[in-house]
Design an enzyme around this catalytic site. Structure first.
Site, PDB file in Angstrom:
ATOM      1  N   HIS A 177       0.823  -1.213   0.000  1.00 32.36           N
ATOM      2  CA  HIS A 177       0.000   0.000   0.000  1.00 32.36           C
ATOM      3  C   HIS A 177       0.856   1.261   0.000  1.00 32.36           C
ATOM      4  O   HIS A 177       2.089   1.211   0.117  1.00 32.36           O
ATOM      5  CB  HIS A 177      -0.935  -0.002   1.205  1.00 32.36           C
ATOM      6  CG  HIS A 177      -0.238  -0.016   2.543  1.00 32.36           C
ATOM      7  ND1 HIS A 177       0.317   1.111   3.105  1.00 32.36           N
ATOM      8  CD2 HIS A 177      -0.028  -1.018   3.438  1.00 32.36           C
ATOM      9  CE1 HIS A 177       0.849   0.816   4.275  1.00 32.36           C
ATOM     10  NE2 HIS A 177       0.662  -0.479   4.502  1.00 32.36           N
ATOM     11  N   CYS A 193       3.022  -4.965   6.806  1.00 23.92           N
ATOM     12  CA  CYS A 193       2.652  -4.635   5.438  1.00 23.92           C
ATOM     13  C   CYS A 193       3.837  -4.009   4.702  1.00 23.92           C
ATOM     14  O   CYS A 193       4.808  -3.572   5.303  1.00 23.92           O
ATOM     15  CB  CYS A 193       1.457  -3.686   5.421  1.00 23.92           C
ATOM     16  SG  CYS A 193      -0.090  -4.470   5.932  1.00 23.92           S
TER      17      CYS A 193
END
Length: 227
Positions: A177, A193
């Site tokens: 992301h 992440c």
């Protein structure tokens, strides 16, 4: 964050400048290593921590050159379009034809949040909303205000784009992301992440699709420096 990636054998990378025959089992927790950057003036690798990263970004308005998006030589048996993530070196490679790859600088999981495995993109969202998992709320009560979701936007932790990583048809809770903290690229700073700056994640998003294969290397299976 925690993931549900099943045990898988990692890719053995071979060729000039690449680690040969390195394999590992996912979803092993990878011990995060401290980031380093190359100091051309002193001709040595130096530690790159959050304080140094913020100072650099304030001074130059960007991350160090090695973390900027660029086309690089890259030998692999994986097909063009495959994503290979080298968390130790803080690079994401999007494999291209003719033994090349687009290399993006990334931020990865801090100590205790590293992981490895073979997954795929199962969902793609522009300007995604963000909902902290219960584990994060327990660690950081301030995130409880977004227990029902934080709307997408420039201040959202997921940034401009999010690619949700799946294994066996199930969400691993890991994502590739964007970020509201562009200075953090090149650091071990996330909860597992993979983050890119918003320009880079938008570029990557435009080049991949659902079911894109994503290989996350274990700590110690990093590509050699200089690739």
């Amino acid at each position: 964050m925690s993931g549900g990636v099943s045990r898988r054998r990692l890719l053995a990378l071979a060729g000039a400048g690449l680690a040969a025959g390195l394999v590992g089992a996912g979803p092993a927790r990878a011990q995060a290593v401290y980031s380093q950057i190359y100091d051309a003036k002193r001709k040595k690798w130096i530690d790159y921590d959050p304080s140094r990263a913020q100072q650099y970004y304030q001074a130059y308005g960007s991350v160090p050159a090695e973390f900027k998006r660029q086309l690089v030589p890259f030998r692999t048996a994986e097909k063009p379009g495959t994503i290979i993530i080298d968390g130790d070196r803080h690079f994401l490679y999007l494999v291209q034809p003719d033994f090349k790859a687009i290399r993006y600088g990334i931020g990865v999981g801090r100590d205790g949040f590293g992981w490895a495995g073979i997954v795929s993109i199962g969902r793609m969202v522009e300007w995604p909303s963000w909902t902290p998992p219960p584990e994060m709320i327990a660690r950081d009560p301030r995130s409880a205000q977004w227990a029902n979701g934080m709307p997408g936007g420039p201040d959202n932790p997921l940034g401009a784009r999010a690619m949700y990583l799946y294994e066996g048809g199930k969400d691993t809770i890991y994502r590739i992301h964007g970020t509201a903290e562009p200075w953090s690229i090149g650091l071990n700073i996330s909860s597992g992440c993979i983050r890119l700056n918003n320009d880079d994640v938008t570029d990557l998003y435009s080049r991949v699709a659902i079911k894109t294969k994503v290989i996350v290397l274990m700590s110690g299976a990093a590509l050699y420096r200089g690739v």
